[in-house]
Design an enzyme around this catalytic site. Sequence first.
Site, PDB file in Angstrom:
ATOM      1  N   ARG A 124       0.820  -1.237   0.000  1.00 13.95           N
ATOM      2  CA  ARG A 124       0.000   0.000   0.000  1.00 13.95           C
ATOM      3  C   ARG A 124       0.843   1.272   0.000  1.00 13.95           C
ATOM      4  O   ARG A 124       0.382   2.337   0.392  1.00 13.95           O
ATOM      5  CB  ARG A 124      -0.981   0.018   1.170  1.00 13.95           C
ATOM      6  CG  ARG A 124      -1.954  -1.124   1.113  1.00 13.95           C
ATOM      7  CD  ARG A 124      -3.199  -0.880   1.919  1.00 13.95           C
ATOM      8  NE  ARG A 124      -4.103  -1.978   1.703  1.00 13.95           N
ATOM      9  CZ  ARG A 124      -4.033  -3.141   2.350  1.00 13.95           C
ATOM     10  NH1 ARG A 124      -3.099  -3.317   3.273  1.00 13.95           N
ATOM     11  NH2 ARG A 124      -4.870  -4.096   2.077  1.00 13.95           N
ATOM     12  N   LYS A 146       2.821  11.726 -11.054  1.00 13.34           N
ATOM     13  CA  LYS A 146       2.018  10.834 -11.906  1.00 13.34           C
ATOM     14  C   LYS A 146       2.832   9.576 -12.129  1.00 13.34           C
ATOM     15  O   LYS A 146       3.970   9.646 -12.622  1.00 13.34           O
ATOM     16  CB  LYS A 146       1.709  11.483 -13.256  1.00 13.34           C
ATOM     17  CG  LYS A 146       0.515  12.407 -13.209  1.00 13.34           C
ATOM     18  CD  LYS A 146       0.115  12.819 -14.625  1.00 13.34           C
ATOM     19  CE  LYS A 146      -1.050  13.783 -14.590  1.00 13.34           C
ATOM     20  NZ  LYS A 146      -1.382  14.303 -15.924  1.00 13.34           N
ATOM     21  N   GLU A 188       9.477  19.649 -24.181  1.00 14.26           N
ATOM     22  CA  GLU A 188       8.707  19.885 -22.942  1.00 14.26           C
ATOM     23  C   GLU A 188       9.123  21.216 -22.299  1.00 14.26           C
ATOM     24  O   GLU A 188       8.305  21.891 -21.682  1.00 14.26           O
ATOM     25  CB  GLU A 188       8.894  18.734 -21.945  1.00 14.26           C
ATOM     26  CG  GLU A 188       8.462  17.357 -22.461  1.00 14.26           C
ATOM     27  CD  GLU A 188       6.946  17.152 -22.556  1.00 14.26           C
ATOM     28  OE1 GLU A 188       6.178  18.037 -22.120  1.00 14.26           O
ATOM     29  OE2 GLU A 188       6.533  16.106 -23.093  1.00 14.26           O
ATOM     30  N   LYS A 230       6.478  23.465 -13.109  1.00 13.00           N
ATOM     31  CA  LYS A 230       5.678  22.255 -12.876  1.00 13.00           C
ATOM     32  C   LYS A 230       5.289  22.167 -11.401  1.00 13.00           C
ATOM     33  O   LYS A 230       4.153  21.825 -11.064  1.00 13.00           O
ATOM     34  CB  LYS A 230       6.428  20.993 -13.332  1.00 13.00           C
ATOM     35  CG  LYS A 230       5.520  19.768 -13.183  1.00 13.00           C
ATOM     36  CD  LYS A 230       5.823  18.628 -14.092  1.00 13.00           C
ATOM     37  CE  LYS A 230       4.753  17.542 -13.902  1.00 13.00           C
ATOM     38  NZ  LYS A 230       5.010  16.341 -14.656  1.00 13.00           N
ATOM     39  N   GLU A 240      -5.068  16.948 -10.910  1.00 13.27           N
ATOM     40  CA  GLU A 240      -5.606  17.370 -12.212  1.00 13.27           C
ATOM     41  C   GLU A 240      -7.109  17.516 -12.235  1.00 13.27           C
ATOM     42  O   GLU A 240      -7.789  16.944 -13.078  1.00 13.27           O
ATOM     43  CB  GLU A 240      -5.130  16.417 -13.325  1.00 13.27           C
ATOM     44  CG  GLU A 240      -5.175  17.089 -14.685  1.00 13.27           C
ATOM     45  CD  GLU A 240      -4.437  16.330 -15.778  1.00 13.27           C
ATOM     46  OE1 GLU A 240      -3.287  15.916 -15.554  1.00 13.27           O
ATOM     47  OE2 GLU A 240      -5.036  16.160 -16.841  1.00 13.27           O
ATOM     48  N   ARG A 244      -3.908  21.647 -13.743  1.00  3.74           N
ATOM     49  CA  ARG A 244      -2.800  20.774 -14.142  1.00  3.74           C
ATOM     50  C   ARG A 244      -2.904  20.350 -15.611  1.00  3.74           C
ATOM     51  O   ARG A 244      -1.895  20.045 -16.249  1.00  3.74           O
ATOM     52  CB  ARG A 244      -2.726  19.546 -13.218  1.00  3.74           C
ATOM     53  CG  ARG A 244      -1.516  18.690 -13.525  1.00  3.74           C
ATOM     54  CD  ARG A 244      -1.204  17.674 -12.448  1.00  3.74           C
ATOM     55  NE  ARG A 244      -0.057  16.888 -12.841  1.00  3.74           N
ATOM     56  CZ  ARG A 244       0.641  16.124 -12.023  1.00  3.74           C
ATOM     57  NH1 ARG A 244       0.311  16.024 -10.753  1.00  3.74           N
ATOM     58  NH2 ARG A 244       1.670  15.443 -12.476  1.00  3.74           N
ATOM     59  N   ASN A 248      -0.595  19.565 -20.380  1.00  5.32           N
ATOM     60  CA  ASN A 248      -0.794  18.707 -21.558  1.00  5.32           C
ATOM     61  C   ASN A 248      -0.848  19.511 -22.852  1.00  5.32           C
ATOM     62  O   ASN A 248      -1.278  18.984 -23.884  1.00  5.32           O
ATOM     63  CB  ASN A 248      -2.091  17.903 -21.399  1.00  5.32           C
ATOM     64  CG  ASN A 248      -1.968  16.896 -20.295  1.00  5.32           C
ATOM     65  OD1 ASN A 248      -0.916  16.278 -20.120  1.00  5.32           O
ATOM     66  ND2 ASN A 248      -3.019  16.740 -19.517  1.00  5.32           N
ATOM     67  N   HIS A 251      -0.253  17.927 -26.220  1.00 11.41           N
ATOM     68  CA  HIS A 251      -0.303  16.473 -26.039  1.00 11.41           C
ATOM     69  C   HIS A 251      -1.528  15.826 -26.699  1.00 11.41           C
ATOM     70  O   HIS A 251      -1.462  14.653 -27.077  1.00 11.41           O
ATOM     71  CB  HIS A 251      -0.273  16.115 -24.549  1.00 11.41           C
ATOM     72  CG  HIS A 251       1.096  16.289 -23.933  1.00 11.41           C
ATOM     73  ND1 HIS A 251       1.769  17.503 -23.955  1.00 11.41           N
ATOM     74  CD2 HIS A 251       1.917  15.417 -23.295  1.00 11.41           C
ATOM     75  CE1 HIS A 251       2.939  17.360 -23.351  1.00 11.41           C
ATOM     76  NE2 HIS A 251       3.058  16.105 -22.947  1.00 11.41           N
ATOM     77  N   HIS A 255      -0.537  12.954 -28.920  1.00 14.46           N
ATOM     78  CA  HIS A 255      -0.938  11.562 -28.661  1.00 14.46           C
ATOM     79  C   HIS A 255      -1.640  10.959 -29.870  1.00 14.46           C
ATOM     80  O   HIS A 255      -1.447   9.781 -30.191  1.00 14.46           O
ATOM     81  CB  HIS A 255      -1.880  11.485 -27.454  1.00 14.46           C
ATOM     82  CG  HIS A 255      -1.156  11.560 -26.147  1.00 14.46           C
ATOM     83  ND1 HIS A 255      -1.740  12.025 -24.990  1.00 14.46           N
ATOM     84  CD2 HIS A 255       0.110  11.226 -25.805  1.00 14.46           C
ATOM     85  CE1 HIS A 255      -0.856  11.989 -24.010  1.00 14.46           C
ATOM     86  NE2 HIS A 255       0.270  11.512 -24.473  1.00 14.46           N
ATOM     87  N   HIS A 268       7.925  10.553 -28.186  1.00 10.41           N
ATOM     88  CA  HIS A 268       6.863  11.334 -27.554  1.00 10.41           C
ATOM     89  C   HIS A 268       7.089  12.859 -27.690  1.00 10.41           C
ATOM     90  O   HIS A 268       6.192  13.587 -28.120  1.00 10.41           O
ATOM     91  CB  HIS A 268       6.783  10.923 -26.072  1.00 10.41           C
ATOM     92  CG  HIS A 268       5.816  11.721 -25.273  1.00 10.41           C
ATOM     93  ND1 HIS A 268       4.455  11.640 -25.473  1.00 10.41           N
ATOM     94  CD2 HIS A 268       6.002  12.640 -24.281  1.00 10.41           C
ATOM     95  CE1 HIS A 268       3.854  12.461 -24.631  1.00 10.41           C
ATOM     96  NE2 HIS A 268       4.773  13.075 -23.895  1.00 10.41           N
TER      97      HIS A 268
END
Length: 362
Positions: A124, A146, A188, A230, A240, A244, A248, A251, A255, A268
């Site tokens: 956990r 993340k 980025e 960030k 998010e 947040r 992206n 993105h 993507h 990427h």
Amino acid sequence: MDKGEKVKVDLAERSYEIVIAGDILSGLGERVRSFGFSPVLAVVSNPTVFGLYGERVIGSLKEAGFTCFHILIPDGEEYKDYFWTYHILTELLRKKLDRNSCVVALGGGVIGDITGYAASVYMRGVHFVQVPTTLLSQVDSSVGGKTGVNHALGKNMIGTFYQPRLVWTDITALKTLPKRELLCGIAEIIKYGVIWDEKFFDFMERNREALLDLQEDVLKTVIRRSCEIKAEVVSRDERESGLRAILNYGHTIGHAIETETGYSRFLHGEAVAVGMHLAARLSEAMGIMGSEKVLRIQSLIKAYGLPYELPSGLDIDRLVSHMRMDKKAVASEMKFVLPEEIGTVRIQRGVREADIKRAIAQ
Ligand code: NAD
Ligand code: GLY
């Protein structure tokens, strides 16, 4: 030892520090020891990175008194999955890591994401430390918590929000990074300029050669500023629920390009670079941002040698249908992060398909 730059990610009891400096891998053990973790510790890496930096990291941790072992997963995005998560968890159980143990992620975003995910579910949740070795992971993926792995039905679809206890960023490691990977990190960094800080965008315009030459002061400045931006965004909206999502920028289209090209043609950051330019064009097509700013964004992406145009031969309808599948889309309503100025973006709901097609097919 180079004291370097420090950035704090402010998240109350989950706050942590990002340390950015040259040649600091051998100082990792002493710093990790200061947390008071259990004596058995695991380092997760891949053969490429471990071959380059494993000895230094393990040596430093052992010198600091840890009983240290490593777990390697093969090098590649395709191994960021459940099978290899299970492998990491098995090894942690075998070596009897307890609830106060620490797991160290040594590598780029793939290693950071899977290690953070495994650390978040092992008993956990155990402590984890990020030692990012790609520019992309140093400015983005190691910060903000993340974690996750891919599923056959979608990239990064399984994951948690789970913050590291420390991010230990050695800029000297970038000397061995392939140029194409370096440029992905630069994409980025350009993103942060567009979404948050025009002065930083200027800095990226003015320091292109120095950055591409990996000049230490310039590297430290761009990594620190990226992490500060960030950290600011994440500390205001960790999970998010709103803000947040601006991280992206570029993105959604990026993507879609990656999916349509089967993740083989573009890295990427390259797809994100094209996505940032096309999102700027979309902003122009919707009357939000003027053409001279679109041109400035395009020019900076181009100046660093990143791709900025949609590759020929892609089916626009299929690309748009991938955009509808984006994690930000709710009930198929398309949401885009669109620049208003350089340094300011908005999250735009209900973007019309006709505008997207007009912007990306120009
Ligand atoms: P990566 O981890 O695959 O690393 C790229 C390549 O560089 C690999 O072959 C790796 O072995 C090699 N490498 C790493 N460090 C090196 C070094 N110092 N010298 C030589 N080679 C080195 O790719 P990445 O771009 O770092 O990360 C991409 C991943 O990050 C994706 O899975 C993406 O989903 C994830 N990501 C996560 C977040 C987040 O917030 N968690 C954000 C952005 C991206
Ligand atoms: N890379 C996007 C985020 O961390 O939210």
